[in-house]
Scaffold this motif. Structure first.
Motif, PDB file in Angstrom:
ATOM      1  N   TRP A  46      -6.670   8.138  16.332  1.00  0.00           N
ATOM      2  CA  TRP A  46      -6.952   8.168  14.886  1.00  0.00           C
ATOM      3  C   TRP A  46      -7.018   6.757  14.305  1.00  0.00           C
ATOM      4  N   LYS A  47      -6.110   5.871  14.789  1.00  0.00           N
ATOM      5  CA  LYS A  47      -6.046   4.497  14.258  1.00  0.00           C
ATOM      6  C   LYS A  47      -7.373   3.763  14.394  1.00  0.00           C
ATOM      7  N   GLU A  48      -8.113   4.080  15.458  1.00  0.00           N
ATOM      8  CA  GLU A  48      -9.433   3.449  15.678  1.00  0.00           C
ATOM      9  C   GLU A  48     -10.399   3.795  14.550  1.00  0.00           C
ATOM     10  N   ARG A  49     -10.182   4.954  13.938  1.00  0.00           N
ATOM     11  CA  ARG A  49     -11.094   5.432  12.890  1.00  0.00           C
ATOM     12  C   ARG A  49     -10.683   4.952  11.493  1.00  0.00           C
ATOM     13  N   PHE A  50      -9.460   4.431  11.399  1.00  0.00           N
ATOM     14  CA  PHE A  50      -8.891   4.054  10.099  1.00  0.00           C
ATOM     15  C   PHE A  50      -9.821   3.175   9.237  1.00  0.00           C
ATOM     16  N   PRO A  51     -10.447   2.116   9.801  1.00  0.00           N
ATOM     17  CA  PRO A  51     -11.259   1.233   8.942  1.00  0.00           C
ATOM     18  C   PRO A  51     -12.372   1.957   8.194  1.00  0.00           C
ATOM     19  N   GLU A  52     -12.961   2.981   8.802  1.00  0.00           N
ATOM     20  CA  GLU A  52     -14.062   3.675   8.103  1.00  0.00           C
ATOM     21  C   GLU A  52     -13.554   4.715   7.088  1.00  0.00           C
ATOM     22  N   LEU A  53     -12.235   4.945   7.061  1.00  0.00           N
ATOM     23  CA  LEU A  53     -11.691   5.984   6.172  1.00  0.00           C
ATOM     24  C   LEU A  53     -11.089   5.426   4.881  1.00  0.00           C
ATOM     25  N   ILE A  54     -10.578   4.201   4.961  1.00  0.00           N
ATOM     26  CA  ILE A  54      -9.695   3.726   3.890  1.00  0.00           C
ATOM     27  C   ILE A  54     -10.334   3.700   2.497  1.00  0.00           C
ATOM     28  N   SER A  55     -11.622   3.368   2.391  1.00  0.00           N
ATOM     29  CA  SER A  55     -12.194   3.220   1.044  1.00  0.00           C
ATOM     30  C   SER A  55     -12.292   4.556   0.303  1.00  0.00           C
ATOM     31  N   SER A  56     -12.393   5.668   1.042  1.00  0.00           N
ATOM     32  CA  SER A  56     -12.577   6.961   0.372  1.00  0.00           C
ATOM     33  C   SER A  56     -11.324   7.837   0.360  1.00  0.00           C
ATOM     34  N   ARG A  57     -10.228   7.362   1.008  1.00  0.00           N
ATOM     35  CA  ARG A  57      -8.993   8.174   1.036  1.00  0.00           C
ATOM     36  C   ARG A  57      -7.879   7.415   0.315  1.00  0.00           C
ATOM     37  N   PRO A  58      -7.639   7.747  -0.971  1.00  0.00           N
ATOM     38  CA  PRO A  58      -6.687   6.960  -1.762  1.00  0.00           C
ATOM     39  C   PRO A  58      -5.278   6.913  -1.174  1.00  0.00           C
ATOM     40  N   LEU A  59      -4.862   7.973  -0.471  1.00  0.00           N
ATOM     41  CA  LEU A  59      -3.495   7.967   0.069  1.00  0.00           C
ATOM     42  C   LEU A  59      -3.304   6.888   1.124  1.00  0.00           C
ATOM     43  N   LEU A  60      -4.407   6.515   1.790  1.00  0.00           N
ATOM     44  CA  LEU A  60      -4.295   5.491   2.837  1.00  0.00           C
ATOM     45  C   LEU A  60      -4.197   4.090   2.228  1.00  0.00           C
ATOM     46  N   GLN A  61      -4.609   3.991   0.942  1.00  0.00           N
ATOM     47  CA  GLN A  61      -4.721   2.658   0.327  1.00  0.00           C
ATOM     48  C   GLN A  61      -3.367   2.095  -0.103  1.00  0.00           C
ATOM     49  N   THR A  62      -2.358   2.959  -0.190  1.00  0.00           N
ATOM     50  CA  THR A  62      -1.070   2.505  -0.731  1.00  0.00           C
ATOM     51  C   THR A  62       0.019   2.506   0.335  1.00  0.00           C
ATOM     52  N   LYS A  63      -0.368   2.676   1.599  1.00  0.00           N
ATOM     53  CA  LYS A  63       0.654   2.811   2.648  1.00  0.00           C
ATOM     54  C   LYS A  63       0.453   1.788   3.766  1.00  0.00           C
ATOM     55  N   SER A  64       1.570   1.398   4.394  1.00  0.00           N
ATOM     56  CA  SER A  64       1.499   0.569   5.601  1.00  0.00           C
ATOM     57  C   SER A  64       1.123   1.480   6.774  1.00  0.00           C
ATOM     58  N   MET A  65       0.738   0.884   7.904  1.00  0.00           N
ATOM     59  CA  MET A  65       0.380   1.701   9.081  1.00  0.00           C
ATOM     60  C   MET A  65       1.599   2.511   9.549  1.00  0.00           C
ATOM     61  N   ALA A  66       2.805   1.934   9.415  1.00  0.00           N
ATOM     62  CA  ALA A  66       4.010   2.666   9.839  1.00  0.00           C
ATOM     63  C   ALA A  66       4.215   3.889   8.934  1.00  0.00           C
ATOM     64  N   GLU A  67       3.949   3.720   7.648  1.00  0.00           N
ATOM     65  CA  GLU A  67       4.100   4.865   6.725  1.00  0.00           C
ATOM     66  C   GLU A  67       3.034   5.930   7.002  1.00  0.00           C
TER      67      GLU A  67
END
Ligand SMILES: Nc1ncnc2c1ncn2[C@@H]1O[C@H](COP(=O)(O)OP(=O)(O)O)[C@@H](O)[C@H]1O
Ligand SMILES: O=C(O)C1=C[C@@H](OP(=O)(O)O)[C@@H](O)[C@H](O)C1
Ligand SMILES: [Mg+2]
Length: 179
Positions: free
Chosen positions: A116-137
């Motif tokens: 999943w982590k490999e896909r993270f860069p293409e997800l962050i701009s459209s998923r607000p929950l990912l924008q406020t968290k560290s990778m550990a969170e």
């Protein structure tokens, strides 16, 4: 028995973490079955006059999004037979979980966190929950959510397969469920 438009007895509901492919694979499965495709996020965006999901979160807050999400999904499940892809957080609401498990076939698209982590860069701009968290969170959230996705009828591990291959595996599982 081969699963098709006629033999599909129930709505199919896709669950799983943000970005696993629920929207992509759900649409493929619906096309192949020739049944309507709905995505809870798309319906919520329509209900908020085409605001984007990050805009809805930032303007009205997550709770307003969750309220509309629950209302939207409960209504859709009661409507026609369809393929319905949920947003990744929808299944955290007990009423949604119960309704889907009772009245639909729930398909869990699973991934390992490493893939999943490999896909993270293409997800962050459209998923607000990912924008406020560290990778550990995010990893903690991934593990917490996974325990609720454990309630499902069909699971497909999608780490190393294409959306088309995931759809094919789902058809094979549906045929087995049907026997
Ligand atoms: N099996 C797959 N392999 C590679 N990329 C995928 C796969 N499934 C989906 N994707 C890509 O991942 C991103 C998120 O997919 P999406 O269907 O929106 O996921 P979800 O609805 O679960 O959030 C999109 O860019 C999509 O093209
Ligand atoms: O997991 C979540 O809480 C969310 C998942 C998103 O949908 P996808 O799972 O389709 O990305 C969307 O509903 C919103 O950003 C919140
Ligand atoms: Mg989606």
């Amino acid at each position: 028995m081969k699963v098709d438009h006629e033999s599909l007895g129930r709505t199919l509901v896709f669950i799983g973490f943000m970005g696993v492919g629920k929207t992509t694979v759900g649409e493929l499965v619906a096309d192949r079955l020739d049944v309507p495709f709905k995505d809870s996020d798309e319906e919520i965006v329509k209900a908020f006059d085409e605001m984007t999901i990050p805009e809805i979160f930032h303007t009205y807050g997550e709770q307003a999004f969750r309220n509309k999400e629950k209302e939207t999904i409960l209504q859709l499940i009661d409507a026609e037979k369809q393929v319905l892809s949920l947003g990744g957080g929808a299944f955290m609401q007990e009423a949604v979980r119960q309704k889907c498990l009772e009245e639909a076939v729930v398909i869990f698209l699973d991934m390992t966190f490493a893939a999943w982590k490999e896909r993270f860069p293409e997800l962050i701009s459209s998923r607000p929950l990912l924008q406020t968290k560290s990778m550990a969170e995010i990893e903690t959230l991934f593990a917490e959510r996974r325990s609720l996705y454990d309630a499902h009828h069909i699971r497909v591990l999608t780490d190393e397969i294409t959306p088309e291959e995931a759809a094919e595996q789902i058809f094979q599982s549906l045929e087995k469920l049907d026997r």
